[in-house]
Scaffold this motif. Structure first.
Motif, PDB file in Angstrom:
ATOM      1  N   ASN A  74     -20.822  -5.625 -22.378  1.00 57.97           N
ATOM      2  CA  ASN A  74     -20.065  -5.841 -21.149  1.00 57.97           C
ATOM      3  C   ASN A  74     -19.588  -7.299 -21.100  1.00 57.97           C
ATOM      4  OD1 ASN A  74     -22.090  -7.492 -19.866  1.00 57.97           O
ATOM      5  ND2 ASN A  74     -23.217  -5.626 -19.350  1.00 57.97           N
ATOM      6  N   ASP A  75     -18.714  -7.614 -20.160  1.00 56.10           N
ATOM      7  CA  ASP A  75     -18.122  -8.952 -20.076  1.00 56.10           C
ATOM      8  C   ASP A  75     -19.179 -10.044 -19.978  1.00 56.10           C
ATOM      9  OD1 ASP A  75     -15.572  -7.933 -20.285  1.00 56.10           O
ATOM     10  OD2 ASP A  75     -15.170  -7.990 -18.132  1.00 56.10           O
ATOM     11  N   GLU A 106     -22.289 -10.037 -21.038  1.00 55.62           N
ATOM     12  CA  GLU A 106     -22.997 -10.187 -22.313  1.00 55.62           C
ATOM     13  C   GLU A 106     -22.154 -10.967 -23.322  1.00 55.62           C
ATOM     14  OE1 GLU A 106     -25.722  -6.119 -22.293  1.00 55.62           O
ATOM     15  OE2 GLU A 106     -23.637  -6.014 -22.974  1.00 55.62           O
TER      16      GLU A 106
END
Length: 107
Positions: A92-93, A95
């Motif tokens: 995800n963004d 991470e």
């Protein structure tokens, strides 16, 4: 890591402090190590390392006269590996930003 034999607190402390690694890799950095379970001639350890030298956990256990029976990586950094074997998922963004070194203010 599921390892052969019953590891005593003295051996676990050596793993925590850092041990010499075979193969000319020097010593392991200090690690977080806790005994999760002991049964039938095996010890289950929870190990958190801060570096990733070649076969490091296996080499660490050899240094205390033990051997890995089964090893499972459950996270890389703060990314939990929560997918079935052989599968993958997109990061995800948040991470991706953490992996690239963005500070929390920039998220």
């Amino acid at each position: 890591a599921l390892c052969k034999g019953r590891l005593e607190e003295e051996e676990v402390q050596k793993l925590r402090d850092g041990v010499p690694l075979t193969g000319g890799l020097g010593d392991s950095a200090p690690a977080e190590v806790e005994i999760a379970d002991v049964r039938e001639g095996t010890t289950l350890l929870r190990i958190i390392i801060s570096e990733g030298k070649n076969r490091q956990v296996r080499r660490m256990l050899l240094a205390v006269n033990s051997q890995v029976i089964r090893l499972a990586r459950v996270a890389v950094g703060d990314v939990t590996l929560d997918v079935d074997e052989g599968r993958w998922r997109m990061l995800n963004d948040a991470e991706v930003k953490r992996a690239l070194g963005y500070t929390p203010k920039e998220l």
